[in-house]
Design a protein around this motif. Structure first.
Motif, PDB file in Angstrom:
ATOM      1  N   GLN A  45      -9.182  -6.422  11.586  1.00 57.24           N
ATOM      2  CA  GLN A  45      -9.362  -7.870  11.538  1.00 57.24           C
ATOM      3  C   GLN A  45      -8.540  -8.614  12.596  1.00 57.24           C
ATOM      4  N   VAL A  46      -7.780  -7.861  13.386  1.00 51.80           N
ATOM      5  CA  VAL A  46      -6.947  -8.524  14.395  1.00 51.80           C
ATOM      6  C   VAL A  46      -7.387  -8.087  15.786  1.00 51.80           C
ATOM      7  N   LEU A  47      -6.843  -8.802  16.784  1.00 56.09           N
ATOM      8  CA  LEU A  47      -7.192  -8.489  18.154  1.00 56.09           C
ATOM      9  C   LEU A  47      -6.676  -7.104  18.554  1.00 56.09           C
ATOM     10  N   SER A  48      -7.308  -6.545  19.605  1.00 57.11           N
ATOM     11  CA  SER A  48      -6.928  -5.202  20.061  1.00 57.11           C
ATOM     12  C   SER A  48      -5.476  -5.167  20.529  1.00 57.11           C
ATOM     13  N   THR A  49      -5.039  -6.274  21.131  1.00 58.21           N
ATOM     14  CA  THR A  49      -3.638  -6.308  21.571  1.00 58.21           C
ATOM     15  C   THR A  49      -2.687  -6.234  20.385  1.00 58.21           C
ATOM     16  N   GLU A  50      -3.081  -6.851  19.295  1.00 52.34           N
ATOM     17  CA  GLU A  50      -2.257  -6.805  18.094  1.00 52.34           C
ATOM     18  C   GLU A  50      -2.266  -5.405  17.484  1.00 52.34           C
ATOM     19  N   VAL A  51      -3.433  -4.745  17.542  1.00 50.25           N
ATOM     20  CA  VAL A  51      -3.536  -3.374  17.032  1.00 50.25           C
ATOM     21  C   VAL A  51      -2.596  -2.453  17.816  1.00 50.25           C
TER      22      VAL A  51
ATOM     23  N   LYS B  97       0.809  -1.220   0.000  1.00 44.72           N
ATOM     24  CA  LYS B  97       0.000   0.000   0.000  1.00 44.72           C
ATOM     25  C   LYS B  97       0.848   1.278   0.000  1.00 44.72           C
ATOM     26  N   SER B  98       2.157   1.142  -0.208  1.00 48.67           N
ATOM     27  CA  SER B  98       3.047   2.309  -0.119  1.00 48.67           C
ATOM     28  C   SER B  98       2.729   3.366  -1.175  1.00 48.67           C
TER      29      SER B  98
ATOM     30  N   GLU C 185      -5.838   0.693   8.301  1.00 53.31           N
ATOM     31  CA  GLU C 185      -7.022   0.551   9.166  1.00 53.31           C
ATOM     32  C   GLU C 185      -7.876  -0.674   8.849  1.00 53.31           C
ATOM     33  N   PRO C 186      -8.206  -0.960   7.564  1.00 46.22           N
ATOM     34  CA  PRO C 186      -9.028  -2.161   7.281  1.00 46.22           C
ATOM     35  C   PRO C 186      -8.375  -3.454   7.781  1.00 46.22           C
ATOM     36  N   ASP C 187      -7.068  -3.560   7.661  1.00 49.94           N
ATOM     37  CA  ASP C 187      -6.363  -4.765   8.097  1.00 49.94           C
ATOM     38  C   ASP C 187      -6.295  -4.834   9.619  1.00 49.94           C
ATOM     39  N   LEU C 188      -6.132  -3.704  10.252  1.00 45.46           N
ATOM     40  CA  LEU C 188      -6.053  -3.693  11.721  1.00 45.46           C
ATOM     41  C   LEU C 188      -7.384  -4.061  12.370  1.00 45.46           C
TER      42      LEU C 188
ATOM     43  N   ALA D 283      -1.498   9.042   7.193  1.00 44.59           N
ATOM     44  CA  ALA D 283      -1.731   8.314   5.938  1.00 44.59           C
ATOM     45  C   ALA D 283      -1.439   6.823   6.104  1.00 44.59           C
ATOM     46  N   ILE D 284      -0.405   6.485   6.876  1.00 45.72           N
ATOM     47  CA  ILE D 284      -0.065   5.064   7.106  1.00 45.72           C
ATOM     48  C   ILE D 284      -1.183   4.369   7.868  1.00 45.72           C
TER      49      ILE D 284
END
Length: 417
Positions: free
Chosen positions: A118-124, A21-22, A113-116, A107-108
């Motif tokens: 899909q994971v647990l809050s700890t991973e975010v 996505k760069s 955001e869409p990928d984050l 921007a990053i």
């Protein structure tokens, strides 16, 4: 701190997502930078110039997110340093660079955001901390190179200014020497012209030639203008010698009353031509001071002749008196006076008040007061002026009882600027 976060992080392949996505991140970031009104340095810059070294920063960031080796950290450091150098060369200020990185961070996170989601809050939290740490380190490196580049530019500018200053000093000294040489060369033929004109007039006055009146009138005009030009050259030489630090002092016991009286005897005919009364008050004058008698005589001569020149009618008063540990001489007149806006400039060489009638300036060189103020500084004193238009002026010179012979002319010159 960055290395500690990396070492404790769980493996998660957000580095590949960032690489994929760069291009989108960079396009969104460039657009955001262009819209930001507080980043004025990007106005008129093309897309490539704004993008600068940011793609390399993102690549280094993706590598750091996937690995923890020192080489990968060095890649990020080098990319950030180059970005800082470019921004310094393009004229960005620190606030603009900081806003650029703030927009890059936004921007990053917007791209990830869409990928984050899909994971647990700890991973975010873990990914946020990693990216924040990497961006913060990139900012620090960027500012380091930015400051270094600015310091390098300042040092280069200082070196250039030093060289320019040395060249200007050399040119000024060369011009002063050339001017002094030219003035001395002009004095010789002028002195000869004045001498022969004076001799011719005396011879004409002894003859009984019927039509010699016109000849005498023409020669007198030549003589008068020659003397005026010679006086102008002498005055200009005085200024030049002072500015070059070549004016010397010869302090000796001096009778102030005798010097003042000698000046008055010399200028009395000039005052009588205008029917001016000259009053002298020497009752409280010091009997003897240690000063340069010639320089003091020049000061008095210029002040009194100036008072006569600018006083159409009335009187001139000269007062010499003793203070606690100093002494002073004041020259007052009932002349045309000086406007407040001109009083700070009348001591400048060649300065003349624009609204003074030409009738008051038949022999003026515009250098008399400039010479006075420099001679006063040379004698370690000060000069004061009180004046009102249409009422008159008073010039007061305050001098020490004993001139310090060890004082250098250059020191006096520096204090007068």
């Amino acid at each position: 701190m960055l290395r500690a976060v990396l070492n404790t992080a769980k493996m998660f392949d957000f580095s590949q997502i960032l690489l994929d996505k760069s291009d989108t991140i960079i396009e969104n970031w460039v657009e955001a930078v262009r819209r930001d009104r507080q980043i004025e340095s990007t106005e008129g810059m093309c897309y490539t110039a704004i993008r600068n070294h940011v793609p390399y920063v993102l690549k280094a960031m993706a590598t750091v997110l996937s690995k923890t080796t020192e080489d990968d950290l060095q890649t990020l450091i080098e990319a950030s340093l180059v970005h800082g150098i470019h921004r310094a060369e393009e004229g960005f200020d620190p606030l603009e660079i900081a806003r650029e990185y703030r927009l890059l961070r936004r921007a990053i996170f917007s791209a990830l955001e869409p990928d984050l989601q899909q994971v647990l809050s700890t991973e975010v939290i873990r990914v946020f901390r990693l990216i924040d740490a990497v961006v913060d380190d990139a900012i620090a490196r960027c500012f380091q190179s930015y400051v270094d580049e600015r310091l390098r530019e300042l040092q280069q500018l200082q070196s250039q200014l030093t060289l320019h200053n040395q060249e200007l000093t050399r040119l000024i000294r060369a011009n002063q020497e050339n001017f002094s040489h030219l003035a001395h060369e002009l004095k010789n033929p002028l002195t000869s012209i004045i001498g022969y004109s004076d001799l011719f007039i005396r011879l004409q006055n002894k003859t009984e030639v019927k039509d010699n009146y016109k000849n005498i009138e023409h020669i007198e005009r030549v003589l008068r203008n020659g003397r005026h030009l010679l006086r102008l050259i002498n005055d200009a030489l005085e200024i030049s010698r002072y500015e070059a630090g070549k004016m010397t002092l010869h302090p000796a016991p001096t009778d102030t009353c005798v010097v003042i009286q000698d000046v008055l005897d010399m200028l009395q005919p000039m005052a009588q031509e205008k029917n001016l009364q000259i009053a002298v008050d020497l009752a409280n004058a010091p009997k003897q001071v240690i000063t340069d008698a010639l320089r003091f005589q020049q000061i008095v001569t210029n002040l009194v002749s100036n008072a006569i020149r600018y006083t159409p009618a009335g009187s001139i008063t000269i007062k010499c008196y003793t203070l606690e540990d100093k002494w002073a001489i004041a020259v007052s007149d009932t002349g045309i006076g000086i406007a407040p806006e001109d009083q700070s400039r009348i001591f400048d060489p060649y300065y003349r008040v624009s609204d003074i009638p030409e009738s008051h300036l038949p022999d003026s060189t515009g250098l008399g007061l400039a010479i006075v103020t420099r001679l006063v500084k040379l004698l370690q004193g000060e000069i004061k002026l009180v004046s009102q238009l249409g009422i008159g002026s008073t010039f007061t010179v305050i001098l020490p009882m004993e001139v310090n012979e060890s004082s250098e002319v250059g020191d006096q010159r520096s204090t007068s600027k």
